[in-house]
Design an enzyme around this catalytic site. Structure first.
Site: not given
Length: 260
Positions: A144, A157
């Protein structure tokens, strides 16, 4: 002479896409199928995996479905044992608990780590062992932009995505001599079930859109091109990389546009 027309041809290759029931995983399955791969659509949601696999077959591809929870180590090992001829692995599953770190509970921390990091570790290492024996293969994991840049409420995350990137780099170094390539993709904001809570808040949605150079969110199919590329011979000398598909987010993050 090398046939450049076959750079992106995946005919005769078997690909396992985990998380294929929706979002980026579904797009990855559709993209590789369109380029000739036999795609095994795996997902916790067996009905969703079956839906995608059926649609691949109905549009001239070769798709099959598999129920798989990557938090189940035995299930992952059994799946990989049955796929001794696997050419491509695409790992997409992830969850997010949006909270400041000081408010995050240990249970929430463990839940995010168990899927995003440990589950991805299970998949990549199990596939890596199989591919190393064959002397070829491509492993693709979804990292990501959060592997590089973060915001309040994204700490755990982001840590998992940074961990996924570093595992990809390490595995690329370790498996390179066996002919196995390992790469990560770093999407920006993509309109998927994972980001549905943001999509429901128009102010938040628009703020994210304005953060990229293109001024919008990505759709899942816009990530599929990077997957096909990394799976194919077009990327035969590409390993240990992070391919950003972020609309320029990381290039312009934190920018100020002056009134010139």
């Amino acid at each position: 002479m090398f046939d450049y027309r076959k750079l992106f041809d995946l005919s005769g290759r078997k690909a396992l896409v985990v998380g294929a029931g929706s979002g980026i995983g579904e797009a990855a399955a559709r993209g590789m199928s369109a380029h000739g791969a036999e795609v095994i659509c795996a997902d916790m949601n067996a009905d969703a995996a079956e839906r995608v696999a059926k649609s691949l077959s109905e549009t001239g591809g070769h798709g099959s479905a598999l129920a798989l929870d990557i938090r189940d180590g035995d299930a992952v090992l059994q799946t990989m044992a049955a796929l001794s001829d696997l050419d491509v692995l695409v790992s997409t599953p992830a969850i997010n608990v949006r909270k400041p770190l000081l408010q995050m509970t240990e249970d929430e921390f463990d839940r995010v780590i168990a899927l995003n990091l440990k589950g991805t570790f299970r998949l990549m290492t199990a596939a890596g062992r199989t591919m190393a024996k064959r002397g070829r293969g491509s492993i693709i994991a979804m990292a990501s932009i959060r592997a590089l840049t973060v915001e309040p409420g994204q700490g755990v995350y982001a840590a998992t995505k940074a961990g996924v990137l570093q595992m990809c780099r390490t595995l690329a170094a370790e498996l390179g001599p066996q002919g196995v390539r390992v790469n990560a993709i770093g999407p920006g904001v993509v309109d998927t079930p994972l980001t549905a809570p943001i999509s429901a808040n128009r102010e938040w949605y628009d703020a994210y859109a304005k953060k990229s150079a293109l001024g919008r969110w990505a759709q899942p199919h816009e990530i599929a091109g990077a997957v096909v590329y990394l799976a194919s011979d077009a990327a035969s000398f590409v390993t240990g990389t992070l391919t950003l598909v972020d609309g320029g987010w990381t290039a312009v993050d934190g920018r100020f546009t002056p009134p010139l």
